[in-house]
Design a protein around this motif. Structure first.
Motif, PDB file in Angstrom:
ATOM      1  N   GLU A  57      29.166  70.735  -6.270  1.00 56.85           N
ATOM      2  CA  GLU A  57      29.538  70.146  -4.970  1.00 56.85           C
ATOM      3  C   GLU A  57      29.486  68.621  -5.041  1.00 56.85           C
ATOM      4  OE1 GLU A  57      27.356  71.373  -1.547  1.00 56.85           O
ATOM      5  OE2 GLU A  57      28.064  73.449  -1.645  1.00 56.85           O
ATOM      6  N   ASN A  58      28.385  68.121  -5.597  1.00 64.88           N
ATOM      7  CA  ASN A  58      28.230  66.663  -5.646  1.00 64.88           C
ATOM      8  C   ASN A  58      29.322  66.023  -6.503  1.00 64.88           C
ATOM      9  OD1 ASN A  58      26.009  67.136  -4.099  1.00 64.88           O
ATOM     10  ND2 ASN A  58      24.482  66.575  -5.642  1.00 64.88           N
ATOM     11  N   MET A  61      32.628  66.057  -4.522  1.00 62.38           N
ATOM     12  CA  MET A  61      32.688  65.027  -3.467  1.00 62.38           C
ATOM     13  C   MET A  61      32.872  63.632  -4.076  1.00 62.38           C
ATOM     14  SD  MET A  61      30.107  66.215  -0.381  1.00 62.38           S
ATOM     15  CE  MET A  61      28.756  66.928  -1.314  1.00 62.38           C
ATOM     16  N   LYS A 104      27.454  64.407   1.882  1.00 59.87           N
ATOM     17  CA  LYS A 104      28.088  65.135   2.992  1.00 59.87           C
ATOM     18  C   LYS A 104      28.190  64.261   4.245  1.00 59.87           C
ATOM     19  CE  LYS A 104      27.650  69.931   1.659  1.00 59.87           C
ATOM     20  NZ  LYS A 104      26.794  71.116   1.615  1.00 59.87           N
ATOM     21  N   LEU A 107      31.125  62.327   3.642  1.00 61.43           N
ATOM     22  CA  LEU A 107      32.317  63.184   3.742  1.00 61.43           C
ATOM     23  C   LEU A 107      32.741  63.345   5.209  1.00 61.43           C
ATOM     24  CD1 LEU A 107      34.214  65.075   2.003  1.00 61.43           C
ATOM     25  CD2 LEU A 107      32.744  66.945   2.776  1.00 61.43           C
ATOM     26  N   ILE A 126      39.784  67.657   1.749  1.00 61.41           N
ATOM     27  CA  ILE A 126      38.438  67.854   2.320  1.00 61.41           C
ATOM     28  C   ILE A 126      38.262  69.298   2.785  1.00 61.41           C
ATOM     29  CG2 ILE A 126      36.913  67.241   4.242  1.00 61.41           C
ATOM     30  CD1 ILE A 126      38.148  64.396   4.108  1.00 61.41           C
TER      31      ILE A 126
END
Lengths: 144, 339
Positions: A57-58, A61, A104, A107, A126
């Motif tokens: 995930e990191n 992003m 996040k 984001l 996104i």
């Protein structure tokens, strides 16, 4: 580590939910025992994948921010590019969670900006990321 | 269960029911699952009147949802002796001297059970019959005249065109206050719902607020005997309840919400019983809202568990299982509506 933690948790779930719980009188104690067993089942799923999910995930992003930062520009663009250049300090889940939360929050700011400027490409990326991340974090339970 | 609680209950009932004479507690047990209230089943024997079963619903130290017991009690009272089956609501007690926290007392519905959201087939051979009753009763709730209901005394009536906004703001505030980490899916869904609101409510109704599998009792013959757990009841758009009832979390069988009828069948039964139309676009909005509301509740429960203020395993279950479930459902909806 043997026996592996997820195996221990799965077997303990079976002991609690199938043996200990049913042996208790019906009511709050029995229900809580069963639910506690189910918690172990879920934690067992999370044990092996927790770090992997967060690392991916990191990274996703940061890649998104690297592309979007240039397009967005301004103060937000600079923050995005700065975040894109960061790395996870280690792969402890708590460390990864801390970075994950910061990313996040950024984001969300990027998403709002993309909606405001009708930047559909960024918005689509996104939303696709959110869908994939949400799918990866789902927990599955057997019917009981 | 402690003797202390038993003695306290006897003292309270003797105060409330002096006509019953001497009261004995034959059995006292806590019921599992009531994370928004501590729920106790009490079997008593009265010198005058004999045996009867009672349910005590006591405020918790903390809960999944911050609710007003007056609201739940008024909701039960709103449906006494109607075609919406509810247990008799007997006493509402605000004083702390009896059980340390406020509580209310209901009649026990005996010989019945509730379905589980984790069961593969919670209703077995009664699935269709229970499903038809379930959506018919929900239609009857929507038809109930709001003005004459007890709930109207304790719950404000919104204008039809802003019922959605009031509910959305309420649950957005819960997320604002309780999130332990940023929630990009929830935030995107909230913005989407504000940009694309639903059509105004066709009528303003009593909304149960948590109408689903697990919150009603049925007997072995497959008859629904009581609708429970009205703690989130309010006045609003009846589509809110329909969308919540249809949410896929309430059954492992995703094609049969709540483990009963198909989605289309359930909507059809509800439309016939309520006399209202479930506009597809409005129902889609309320479906997204249902997942957001669920997410907000699970975020709160995770916070309570993490903080140690409520370590009931149900709270952890909500955070570990239900929260990711509704997060994914909302994310899928965002993708569908974007494409």
């Amino acid at each position: 580590m043997k026996p592996s933690p997820d195996l221990v948790l799965n077997h303990t779930f079976a002991k609690i939910a199938m043996e200990m719980g049913p042996a208790l009188p019906a009511g709050y104690g029995q229900g809580s025992a069963t639910t506690t067993g189910v918690l172990l089942l879920m934690v067992a799923q999370e044990f092996n994948r927790a770090a992997d999910i967060r690392v991916k995930e990191n990274a996703a992003m940061r890649a998104l921010f690297a592309d979007a930062g240039v397009a967005v520009g301004g103060e937000l663009g600079q923050r995005l590019l700065a975040a894109a250049g960061t790395q996870d300090a280690d792969v402890n889940v708590a460390t990864l969670d801390h970075a994950n939360a910061e990313l996040k929050a950024l984001l969300i700011a990027l998403h709002i900006e993309a909606e405001k400027n009708d930047a559909r490409d960024i918005e689509a990326r996104i939303v696709a990321f959110l869908r994939d991340a949400a799918a990866a974090r789902q927990v599955f339970l057997p019917a009981m | 269960m402690s003797d202390n609680l038993e003695q306290r209950i006897v003292r309270y009932l003797s105060h409330r029911m002096p006509e019953a004479g001497k009261i004995l507690v034959l059995a006292l047990s806590r019921i599992h699952g009531g994370a928004s209230r501590e729920t106790f089943r009490v079997r008593i024997d009265c010198e005058r009147g004999g045996e009867r079963g009672l349910i005590f619903r006591r405020d918790p130290v903390s809960s999944l949802i911050e609710t007003e017991r007056e609201t739940e009690f008024a909701a039960f009272r709103s449906f006494q002796d109607t075609n919406v089956p509810v247990p008799g609501a007997l006493y509402l007690e605000r004083e702390l001297e009896w059980l340390e926290r406020p509580f209310f007392v209901m009649e026990e519905i005996e010989g019945c059970t509730a379905g589980s959201i984790l069961a593969a087939d919670p209703y077995g051979p009664h699935r269709r019959s229970i499903g038809e009753q379930f959506f018919t009763i929900l239609g009857h709730i929507a038809k109930r005249d709001v003005g004459t209901s007890e709930l109207a005394r304790v719950s404000a009536l919104p204008a039809g065109d802003v019922a959605w906004a009031r509910e959305l703001e309420k649950w957005e505030k819960v997320i604002d206050e309780d999130e332990l980490e940023p929630q990009p899916v929830a935030r995107a869904a909230i913005r989407r719902m504000k940009r694309q609101p639903p059509s105004p409510a066709q009528r303003l109704s009593i909304v149960h607020g948590d109408y689903r599998t697990g919150n009603f009792l049925f007997n072995p013959q497959g008859k629904i005997r009581a609708v429970l757990d009205w703690e989130m009841a309010h006045l609003g758009d009846p589509l809110e309840d329909l969308a919540w009832a249809l949410d896929p979390l309430w059954s492992g069988d995703r094609d049969h919400p709540g483990g009963m009828l198909t989605r289309d069948e359930g909507v059809g039964v509800w439309e016939r019983a309520s006399g209202l139309r479930a506009d597809p676009a409005a129902l889609a909005w309320w479906s997204m809202f249902a997942s957001l509301k669920g997410l907000a509740i699970w975020i709160s429960s995770a916070k309570e568990y993490q903080a140690g203020t409520n370590t009931d395993p149900v709270m952890a279950f909500s955070g570990l299982y239900c929260l990711p479930f509704h997060n994914k459902r909302l994310a899928d909806m965002l993708v569908e509506r974007a494409s």
